[in-house]
Motif scaffolding. Structure first.
Motif, PDB file in Angstrom:
ATOM      1  N   ILE A 255       0.888  -1.176   0.000  1.00  0.00           N
ATOM      2  CA  ILE A 255       0.000   0.000   0.000  1.00  0.00           C
ATOM      3  C   ILE A 255       0.914   1.209   0.000  1.00  0.00           C
ATOM      4  O   ILE A 255       1.464   1.600   1.017  1.00  0.00           O
ATOM      5  N   GLY A 256       1.045   1.828  -1.190  1.00  0.00           N
ATOM      6  CA  GLY A 256       2.186   2.669  -1.511  1.00  0.00           C
ATOM      7  C   GLY A 256       2.283   4.008  -0.847  1.00  0.00           C
ATOM      8  O   GLY A 256       2.265   4.116   0.361  1.00  0.00           O
ATOM      9  N   GLY A 257       2.312   5.065  -1.622  1.00  0.00           N
ATOM     10  CA  GLY A 257       2.721   6.366  -1.144  1.00  0.00           C
ATOM     11  C   GLY A 257       4.161   6.611  -1.553  1.00  0.00           C
ATOM     12  O   GLY A 257       4.851   5.715  -2.033  1.00  0.00           O
ATOM     13  N   ALA A 258       4.609   7.843  -1.383  1.00  0.00           N
ATOM     14  CA  ALA A 258       5.986   8.188  -1.726  1.00  0.00           C
ATOM     15  C   ALA A 258       6.948   7.314  -0.933  1.00  0.00           C
ATOM     16  O   ALA A 258       6.689   7.017   0.235  1.00  0.00           O
ATOM     17  N   PRO A 259       8.065   6.872  -1.539  1.00  0.00           N
ATOM     18  CA  PRO A 259       8.999   5.981  -0.825  1.00  0.00           C
ATOM     19  C   PRO A 259       9.447   6.526   0.525  1.00  0.00           C
ATOM     20  O   PRO A 259       9.573   5.759   1.484  1.00  0.00           O
ATOM     21  N   GLU A 260       9.676   7.857   0.598  1.00  0.00           N
ATOM     22  CA  GLU A 260      10.132   8.430   1.875  1.00  0.00           C
ATOM     23  C   GLU A 260       9.023   8.461   2.917  1.00  0.00           C
ATOM     24  O   GLU A 260       9.277   8.676   4.099  1.00  0.00           O
ATOM     25  N   LEU A 261       7.777   8.223   2.483  1.00  0.00           N
ATOM     26  CA  LEU A 261       6.654   8.196   3.410  1.00  0.00           C
ATOM     27  C   LEU A 261       6.048   6.794   3.494  1.00  0.00           C
ATOM     28  O   LEU A 261       4.876   6.638   3.836  1.00  0.00           O
ATOM     29  N   ASN A 262       6.838   5.786   3.184  1.00  0.00           N
ATOM     30  CA  ASN A 262       6.407   4.406   3.377  1.00  0.00           C
ATOM     31  C   ASN A 262       7.202   3.840   4.552  1.00  0.00           C
ATOM     32  O   ASN A 262       8.437   3.865   4.544  1.00  0.00           O
ATOM     33  N   LEU A 263       6.505   3.346   5.568  1.00  0.00           N
ATOM     34  CA  LEU A 263       7.181   2.837   6.758  1.00  0.00           C
ATOM     35  C   LEU A 263       8.128   1.700   6.407  1.00  0.00           C
ATOM     36  O   LEU A 263       9.206   1.572   6.995  1.00  0.00           O
ATOM     37  N   SER A 264       7.732   0.859   5.473  1.00  0.00           N
ATOM     38  CA  SER A 264       8.608  -0.211   4.984  1.00  0.00           C
ATOM     39  C   SER A 264       8.075  -0.689   3.648  1.00  0.00           C
ATOM     40  O   SER A 264       7.086  -1.428   3.609  1.00  0.00           O
ATOM     41  N   PRO A 265       8.697  -0.282   2.541  1.00  0.00           N
ATOM     42  CA  PRO A 265       8.229  -0.747   1.234  1.00  0.00           C
ATOM     43  C   PRO A 265       8.196  -2.267   1.112  1.00  0.00           C
ATOM     44  O   PRO A 265       7.371  -2.823   0.384  1.00  0.00           O
ATOM     45  N   SER A 266       9.077  -2.959   1.845  1.00  0.00           N
ATOM     46  CA  SER A 266       9.104  -4.423   1.779  1.00  0.00           C
ATOM     47  C   SER A 266       8.131  -5.076   2.763  1.00  0.00           C
ATOM     48  O   SER A 266       8.023  -6.299   2.801  1.00  0.00           O
ATOM     49  N   GLY A 267       7.454  -4.263   3.566  1.00  0.00           N
ATOM     50  CA  GLY A 267       6.509  -4.815   4.540  1.00  0.00           C
ATOM     51  C   GLY A 267       7.168  -5.423   5.756  1.00  0.00           C
ATOM     52  O   GLY A 267       6.614  -6.341   6.370  1.00  0.00           O
ATOM     53  N   ASP A 268       8.337  -4.920   6.145  1.00  0.00           N
ATOM     54  CA  ASP A 268       9.080  -5.434   7.299  1.00  0.00           C
ATOM     55  C   ASP A 268       8.694  -4.648   8.551  1.00  0.00           C
ATOM     56  O   ASP A 268       9.012  -3.457   8.653  1.00  0.00           O
ATOM     57  N   PRO A 269       8.029  -5.271   9.531  1.00  0.00           N
ATOM     58  CA  PRO A 269       7.619  -4.525  10.727  1.00  0.00           C
ATOM     59  C   PRO A 269       8.782  -3.926  11.505  1.00  0.00           C
ATOM     60  O   PRO A 269       8.645  -2.831  12.077  1.00  0.00           O
ATOM     61  N   ALA A 270       9.932  -4.603  11.554  1.00  0.00           N
ATOM     62  CA  ALA A 270      11.082  -4.050  12.272  1.00  0.00           C
ATOM     63  C   ALA A 270      11.558  -2.761  11.613  1.00  0.00           C
ATOM     64  O   ALA A 270      11.896  -1.776  12.295  1.00  0.00           O
TER      65      ALA A 270
END
Length: 318
Positions: A255-270
């Motif tokens: 669930i995208g958004g700008a890369p700098e505003l993505n908590l984890s593009p790979s979906g990694d909770p850590a």
């Protein structure tokens, strides 16, 4: 107004920070979780200064940071369950709420009138060096104005507390990125705040999951229990699939958004935990006055429970 020193995390910087702490000053320091605002927990004026610098409610207790388990025993009663947890997770991002020793000699402001004490042994080498060199039991809430986004860099500390504290030790970005787990051992053990140690980690040591008790937000027994906390200036909407026309969108995974505003593009909770507060700050700047932020859903497993706890409080009515 104070001139807040920015100290390097070298021998000279740590020595200067230790001098300031022993003199009753307030020093922000890096930990593996977030930056803490350190003051001598035995010094009533220093502890009062922590509350004043942050604008923190006086009923909200503080965590005391200590160098080792022997130091913890000087201030709190450590039972067998606490001992097992300490040996499994310290130094590290776990805070234990333990019975306060009657001869502890700490400022009563630290516990906010409770008969228990929240204690932690941090893992960050700069925090550990500061504790050793200063010899000071450090009361250390997050180094930011009360209720606002927690700091994970020295720059974040200065954004909120420049001119209010003596110094900040710049140790770079924090690794974990969310505050420590707070646990009260007992029957049953109680998870007072999810954090860098997951409930699943605790299960492996205790053989049972800790309960998340109901509590009165007006009478917290540990930090991080206020209904509204960790909040940006902008209003926050959770579990958003897309952003509205007036919202800044923070994504997670696909669930995208700008890369700098993505908590984890790979979906990694850590990774999401480590980036959470920095991304919230970036979105808040973009949203501007009266702005809004929409945040994609984050799974609740593992450290995701801590992320969702912070986001729920960031979105709470103020």
């Amino acid at each position: 107004m104070l001139t807040t020193l920015r100290l390097k995390p070298d021998e000279a910087g740590i020595f200067r920070a230790a001098e300031l702490l022993r003199a009753g000053g307030l020093v922000a320091f890096p930990s593996e979780t977030v930056y803490g605002l350190g003051g001598d927990a035995r010094n009533d004026d220093a502890v009062a200064g922590i509350y004043a610098a942050k604008g923190r409610p006086s009923f909200n207790p503080l965590i005391v940071h200590l160098p080792d388990l022997d130091a913890v025993r000087r201030y709190a009663e450590v039972g067998p369950e606490a001992e097992a947890l300490a040996r499994a997770f310290w130094p590290g991002p776990l805070t234990l709420v333990l019975p306060l020793r009657p001869d502890a000699g700490l400022s009563p402001r630290v516990t906010a009138g409770n008969s228990s004490l929240a204690v932690r042994i941090p893992a960050h080498p700069v925090a550990r060096a500061l504790l050793q060199v200063s010899g000071v039991p450090m009361a250390g809430p997050s180094a930011n104005p009360s209720g606002r986004i927690s700091p994970t860099t020295a720059e974040h500390v200065l954004e909120g507390l420049d001119g209010r504290i003596a110094a900040v030790l710049d140790g770079g970005a924090c690794r974990v990125g969310v505050e420590s787990t707070i646990l009260a051992p007992g029957e049953p053990p109680q998870l007072l705040r999810p954090g860098g140690i997951s409930a699943e980690d605790i299960l492996e040591v205790l053989g049972r999951l800790p309960l998340r008790p109901d509590h009165d937000p007006a009478r917290p027994v540990a930090p991080g229990q206020l209904s509204s906390h960790y909040a940006p200036e902008a209003l926050v909407r959770l579990n958003a699939e897309t952003a509205g026309p007036d919202e800044i969108f923070i994504g997670f995974g696909p669930i995208g958004g700008a890369p700098e505003l993505n908590l984890s593009p790979s979906g990694d909770p850590a990774e999401a935990a480590a980036r959470l507060f920095a991304v919230l700050r970036a979105a808040d700047r973009l949203a501007g006055q009266g702005g809004r932020i929409a945040i994609a859903p984050v799974p609740t497993a593992g450290i995701g429970l801590a992320i969702n706890d912070r986001l729920k409080r960031a979105a709470a009515p103020r």
